[in-house]
Design a protein around this motif. Sequence first.
Motif, PDB file in Angstrom:
ATOM      1  N   ARG A   1      -6.708  15.556   3.803  1.00  0.00           N
ATOM      2  CA  ARG A   1      -6.944  14.281   4.490  1.00  0.00           C
ATOM      3  C   ARG A   1      -7.694  13.304   3.580  1.00  0.00           C
ATOM      4  O   ARG A   1      -7.365  12.123   3.519  1.00  0.00           O
ATOM      5  CB  ARG A   1      -7.746  14.511   5.762  1.00  0.00           C
TER       6      ARG A   1
ATOM      7  N   GLN B   1      -6.173   9.783   2.172  1.00  0.00           N
ATOM      8  CA  GLN B   1      -6.744   8.464   2.461  1.00  0.00           C
ATOM      9  C   GLN B   1      -6.892   7.634   1.190  1.00  0.00           C
ATOM     10  O   GLN B   1      -6.849   6.412   1.232  1.00  0.00           O
ATOM     11  CB  GLN B   1      -8.101   8.594   3.162  1.00  0.00           C
TER      12      GLN B   1
ATOM     13  N   SER C   1      -3.963   2.707   3.969  1.00  0.00           N
ATOM     14  CA  SER C   1      -4.965   3.705   4.339  1.00  0.00           C
ATOM     15  C   SER C   1      -6.357   3.070   4.287  1.00  0.00           C
ATOM     16  O   SER C   1      -6.500   1.888   3.993  1.00  0.00           O
ATOM     17  CB  SER C   1      -4.881   4.856   3.348  1.00  0.00           C
ATOM     18  N   ASP C   2      -7.381   3.895   4.553  1.00  0.00           N
ATOM     19  CA  ASP C   2      -8.766   3.401   4.505  1.00  0.00           C
ATOM     20  C   ASP C   2      -9.085   2.775   3.149  1.00  0.00           C
ATOM     21  O   ASP C   2      -9.782   1.764   3.068  1.00  0.00           O
ATOM     22  CB  ASP C   2      -9.749   4.558   4.730  1.00  0.00           C
TER      23      ASP C   2
ATOM     24  N   TYR D   1      -7.118   1.299   1.093  1.00  0.00           N
ATOM     25  CA  TYR D   1      -6.507  -0.031   0.969  1.00  0.00           C
ATOM     26  C   TYR D   1      -7.436  -1.087   1.566  1.00  0.00           C
ATOM     27  O   TYR D   1      -7.695  -2.132   0.954  1.00  0.00           O
ATOM     28  CB  TYR D   1      -5.138  -0.097   1.673  1.00  0.00           C
TER      29      TYR D   1
END
Lengths: 19, 397
Positions: free
Chosen positions: B255, B259, B267-268, B270
Amino acid sequence: MVKIEIVRVESTRLTGIMA
Amino acid sequence: MTAFPAAELHERAAWLTVGFDGEAWILGRPDLGIFVAVPEPGAVFVTTLQETGSVADAAARAGEVAGEQVDGDEFLEGLAAAGLFEEMAGPDARGRIRWIEGVSPRAAARLFGRVGWSCYAAAVVAVLVILATQPDLRPSWEDAWFLPSPGVSLLAGLLLTIAFTALHEAWHWLAGRAIGVPAVFRLSYRGIYVVFETDLTQIVAVPRNRRHGVYLAGTAIDSVVLAVVLGLRLLDPPDVLDRVLAAVALLQLTRIIWQWAALPLRSDSYALLANALRCHNLYRATWLTTKGRLLRLTPEESDELTAMSARDRRIAGWFAVPYVIGIAIMTWMFFAIALPLVISLGQWAWERLGSAALGSFGFWEALLVAAYAATELLLPVALALRERRLRRTGRLL
């Protein structure tokens, strides 16, 4: 006359559900 | 001139919020999730319009700030075109979960103060040290088979995944709460993946340097879980517990890597990078810039790109590079983890189907696992073919 620029702001969607 | 009479324009202008993100002013409709960035004269125009209801006053005051006359009517038309004067949205029918609403911003802020971030940083260091020094604790795809049979492992793994994904999203949510940004929680999809989604769009009205923690919060709590799990495994727990811990470690490590790699799926990481680079719509700018280089843009797309901020367009020129690196890492993850997992599932099911009595528990379990393996393998292919068909008929870009 000067134009006031408008810029769109993207949405903030944080995501995370096997293998 | 906009289509609204003066009184109605005054009323609708009151629906707008005006915030400062550190360099641009952000006008928004939080109830609709629509936000735009404008220079200071634009913000002065709107606040004056809210006070006096007069377009002439608003344009005059904005002109003083700009140092020359501004085109107020054209600005109003632009705001209307962006959807900022649309009718009120009804009460938000989307999912909200009460228990986090019950956490006060002050209580939430305790998780993200100096002590909180020191703990998250310590967890990351602990994970790196353990993975570097303990080769036998490094997760591998075989760890996903943590119960005696693959079918039961699969189901239990799915439940673990849902639980830890909910924890990850809850941490984003709490971090948003700590700086006063409300969130909406929903089930959605990204590409071929079903996802939990925390919508924190209202964060764009908060100064940029206060946002980093919200984007990092999910990975922070994942790192804490991973550090605790690896730490427990160091203590040599009983076999069954050790296998469950190994499965959670695999889940959390993939995970965290995901991310950081899944930039093109927003995603986070980004969100973190787009904010650190002070962009407003980097995803779309990168997409259009790259498409313009490889193929060609339609006139509408070309206009859309021209209307973006100069900074977004400049950064979009090289942001495809981290995209490609992310895609390479995601591809490696597919071949290192997902594919061997699915193939071994399929093999197990095939052998069981050959030997189990028709209608027995083993038979149904094997059938279920085979169906799951086939779906995992064929779904991306089916979706890719569907996209290709839609592209050919011009219904998808």
